[in-house]
Motif scaffolding. Sequence first.
Motif, mmCIF file in Angstrom:
data_model
loop_
_atom_site.group_PDB
_atom_site.id
_atom_site.type_symbol
_atom_site.label_atom_id
_atom_site.label_comp_id
_atom_site.label_asym_id
_atom_site.label_seq_id
_atom_site.Cartn_x
_atom_site.Cartn_y
_atom_site.Cartn_z
ATOM 1 N N GLN A 94 -1.772 9.288 2.800
ATOM 2 C CA GLN A 94 -2.405 8.122 3.407
ATOM 3 C C GLN A 94 -3.105 8.406 4.730
ATOM 4 N N ILE B 177 -6.492 2.296 -2.490
ATOM 5 C CA ILE B 177 -5.365 1.434 -2.834
ATOM 6 C C ILE B 177 -5.620 0.003 -2.376
ATOM 7 N N ARG C 12 0.836 -1.213 0.000
ATOM 8 C CA ARG C 12 0.000 0.000 0.000
ATOM 9 C C ARG C 12 0.862 1.251 0.000
ATOM 10 N N ILE D 168 2.698 1.855 -3.391
ATOM 11 C CA ILE D 168 1.761 2.388 -4.387
ATOM 12 C C ILE D 168 1.386 3.823 -4.047
ATOM 13 N N ALA D 169 1.221 4.119 -2.762
ATOM 14 C CA ALA D 169 0.887 5.487 -2.338
ATOM 15 C C ALA D 169 2.009 6.451 -2.688
#
Length: 475
Positions: A352, A361, A341, A344-345
């Motif tokens: 986030q 995500i 996560r 990808i963030a």
Amino acid sequence: MIIFFTSVALLVAGYFVYGAVVDRIFEPDETRPTPAVTHTDGVDFVEMKEWKIYLVQLLNIAGLGPIFGPILGALYGPSALLWIVFGTIFGGAVHDYFSGMLSIRSEGKSIPDVVGYNLGYFFKQFMRVLSVVLLLLVGVVFVLGPAKLLTNMTGISVPILVGIIFAYYFVATILPIDKIIGKVYPIFGAVLIFMAAGLIIALIAKGYHFFPEKTLANINPQKLPLWPLMFITIACGAISGFHATQSPLMARCLPNEKMGRKVFYGAMVGEGIIALVWATLGLSFYQNVEGLNAALAIGGPAYVVNEISTTLLGGFGGLLAVVGVIILPISSGDTAFRSARLIIADMLNFDQKPHLKRLMICVPLFIVGFLITKSNFGVIWRYFGWANQTLAAVVLWSAAAYLIKLGKFHWIASVPATFMTAVTVTYLAYAKIGFGLDIQISTYIGIVAAVVAVIAFFVAFRKRVSTEEAESITA
């Protein structure tokens, strides 16, 4: 017994001597604010105590890695101990230290961005793909393994248990790191240590003969080549690229750079000791590799863990076995998805802190993960082994690039990086998931690839230095 305790002593000495050398070369600055201080968000960037970070880091990088890998690696004989000891000191612990400390110096970024800062845009994109794929494979492996074991114990179907474990993963992935991981995982980390210590004490108390087959020759009963397979099989107990995806999680929680050696280098040494315990149990409990191989044929490493634990420690040992082969992999699986996560963030530049952006995500990530569970488990595991060690090689090259740019002693990273390059390329050339070539030809290809990597490393560095000098003169 002397061999085992000498190996443990070497690992401990490695932490105090070589770990101090690595730390001195990096030069941590206790006055420099860490990302946990400068980027506090109450979700991923959260200050935690040093002892708690150490235990969480140990559990994050461990799971079943230092248990299953060394058990399978023990089939090659006592040479597995040498790889665990020297691989940990000069490879794995260096790798984990730099993956954590470079993340701190990069504002808590995930490992693809850290690699990109040091090796350039191509490797940044390569690492983004490889890291997410690896983390998905880890997460899936650590869903299917526990689910199948629980099915045997409870009779509940695998798909239902997979769904339950995925539901937990989903919750643990989106919640702030100090809500579940920071509170519960230090306990599981302590259990992992207690389990290993208790079993080795019981092995001694019950009078088992340590290492009946005292030889460094390859005694694998299936006649599999030691090179490069043992260096792929024993990963988490010696060096593992998966760790590079986990270290940034704790880099976001470290309040002081001076804690880096204890947390990152130290946790890897701790894992190396646990790996030593399980390699020793595999080699000593069954008294020969044929006995170990027969036990593995019955039910794989999980069966071996259960048999050794219940025989040496009785019913309590059985409980520890459940913790070891079910709870521990689940605790690594959720942090694998959490790392995915965050990678990808970072790639999408998604903040986030808002719940919605975490969900944006996580939902597709878990859908992909669930679909992968429908694939053949054995194939997933073989690809995981190669991807894992390839990532480790790239991270070590990144550390070497960081050091050489600053005019520091880069050999502490570039030497193990060269070795791991040879390992991964040889494996890819030899293995059935790769090109299936003859082992001798594969070895030549691996050596050539390592030499080419070294030449490319120095050429790239000299070009960068020349460019920087030209720019400074022009300015």
